[in-house]
Design an enzyme around this catalytic site. Structure first.
Site, PDB file in Angstrom:
ATOM      1  CB  SER A 114      27.964 -25.115 -44.270  1.00 34.63           C
ATOM      2  OG  SER A 114      26.817 -25.869 -44.640  1.00 34.63           O
ATOM      3  CE1 TYR A 155      23.653 -31.690 -37.807  1.00 36.50           C
ATOM      4  CE2 TYR A 155      23.665 -29.778 -39.252  1.00 36.50           C
ATOM      5  CZ  TYR A 155      24.179 -31.004 -38.878  1.00 36.50           C
ATOM      6  OH  TYR A 155      25.242 -31.543 -39.574  1.00 36.50           O
TER       7      TYR A 155
END
Length: 324
Positions: free
Chosen positions: A132, A155
Site C-alpha cells: 500500500s 521501499y
C-alpha cells in the site's frame, strides 16, 4: 469464503520465496494443508529458521537455502514449478530510507531475477507482494488502484518498480503476473522484535512484558489492518485468476479502517493491562491514513476476505500469548 475449497490441478507445485518470513511461512503452511507440493526459498536475512522447521518432515515440502539476488539460485528454485508466490523482500519504510542501495538490490533486482527465472522455466502464474506504500501522498480515501501520489520512501519505489516489471513481463513475455498490494498485514508468526517491528505484535509483546510502548505521532493515524488469512486467500485465488487479470496490481485488505490509539486501548483491555503509551515524533515516510477499495480484487480475483479486524486481532492475541 476463504481458500480451503480452492482446487488446483493434481500434482501442482508451488514455490514460496521468503518462506521463512511472516507471510511466506503462513503460505507454506496453508498450501501443505491443502495437499500440494511446496518448495521454499529463503536466506534467513529477515526470516526465521524456526518458521520452516515444522515443515521439514513433510514429504511435500522442500527447502532451498539461497538468495533471490543470485540468479542461478532463482533458476534452480523455479525448475518444475507451476505457481510462484514471491514474498521475499526487505520491508520497513524507515529502514529503506537509511539503506536505499540495499533495497534496490533485494527488492528490485531480486524480484526481477525471480520473474526472469519464472519466465525461463515456463511458470504458469507469478504472484508477488507489493504494498500500500505505492499510494504515497495521495490523500483520497479509500485508496484505489490507478490513483497514486508521489512516493515517500525507497521501499515504496521498489514496490512500484516491481509492479512495472510485472506489467512488462505479462505484456512482453506472456508471464501471468499479479501484484498484491498488502495493507498492514498482521497475525501469527509476525516478528515482534527490533526497531522496525510491525506495530501490533510489538505492542502485544511490550504489554505482556509490562513495558511502556511508544506510539509515533499522536495515535490518530489510521490503517486498514489485514489479517494473514485474507492474504493467504488472495495469493491462492490469484493463482487461479484469469489471464485477462494478469499484469495488474490489486489492493489486498479487509476494507476497514482502524485508528492506532484505538487499537492500543483494545490491546490493553484484551490483555488486562493499564499502561499509558509514550508519544514520539511521526516517522519519516509514513502516510497518515490508509484504507483500501478492494472492489477490483473482488471482481477480477474472486477475493472475498472473511476475517475482519475484530476476528483477526482476537486470533493474533491468542497466538502471541501462547508463543511469547
Amino acid at each position: 469464503m476463504g481458500y480451503q475449497n480452492i482446487v488446483f490441478p493434481k500434482g501442482a507445485t508451488f514455490l514460496v520465496t521468503g518462506a521463512a518470513g511472516f507471510v511466506g511461512s503462513n503460505l507454506v503452511e496453508a498450501i501443505l494443508k491443502l495437499g500440494y507440493k511446496v518448495r521454499g526459498l529463503d536466506n534467513f536475512s529477515t526470516g526465521k529458521k524456526e518458521n520452516v522447521e515444522e515443515f521439514l518432515h513433510n514429504s511435500n515440502f522442500e527447502f532451498i537455502f539461497g538468495d533471490i539476488c543470485d540468479f542461478d539460485i532463482c533458476l534452480k528454485a523455479c525448475k518444475g514449478i507451476d505457481y510462484v508466490l514471491h514474498q521475499a523482500a526487505w520491508g520497513s519504510v524507515p529502514r529503506s530510507i537509511e539503506m536505499p542501495l540495499l533495497y534496490e538490490e533485494i527488492n528490485i533486482k531480486g524480484s526481477l531475477n525471480m520473474m526472469e527465472a519464472s519466465r525461463q522455466n515456463a511458470v504458469k502464474k507469478f504472484i508477488y507482494a507489493s504494498s500500500s506504500s505505492v499510494y504515497g501522498d495521495e490523500p483520497n480515501l479509500p485508496k484505489k488502484e490507478g490513483r497514486e501520489g508521489d512516493l515517500l520512501s525507497p521501499y515504496a519505489l521498489t514496490k512500484m518498480v516491481d509492479e512495472e516489471y510485472g506489467k512488462l513481463y505479462s505484456k512482453l513475455y506472456g508471464l501471468d503476473t499479479y501484484g498484491l498490494r498488502y495493507f498492514n498485514v498482521y497475525g501469527r508468526r509476525q516478528n515482534p522484535d527490533g526497531v522496525y517491528a510491525a506495530v501490533i505484535p510489538k505492542f502485544i509483546k511490550q504489554l505482556l512484558s509490562n513495558e511502556q510502548p511508544v506510539i509515533n505521532g499522536d495515535g490518530r493515524q489510521s490503517r486498514d489492518f489485514t489479517y494473514i488469512e485474507n492474504v493467504i486467500e488472495a495469493n491462492l485465488k490469484a493463482c487461479n485468476a484469469s489471464r485477462e487479470a494478469a499484469g495488474q496490481a490489486y489492493n489486498i485488505a479487509y476494507g476497514g479502517r482502524e485508528y492506532l490509539i484505538d487499537i492500543y486501548h483494545q490491546l490493553c483491555k484484551a490483555l488486562d493491562k493499564d499502561i499509558q503509551p509514550k508519544f514520539s515524533d511521526e516517522r519519516v515516510g509514513d502516510i497518515k491514513h490508509s484504507n483500501a477499495d478492494i472492489s477490483k480484487a473482488k471482481e477480477l480475483l474472486g477475493y472475498s476476505p472473511s476475517w475482519n479486524f475484530e476476528k483477526g486481532i482476537e486470533a493474533a492475541i491468542k497466538w502471541y500469548i501462547l508463543h511469547l
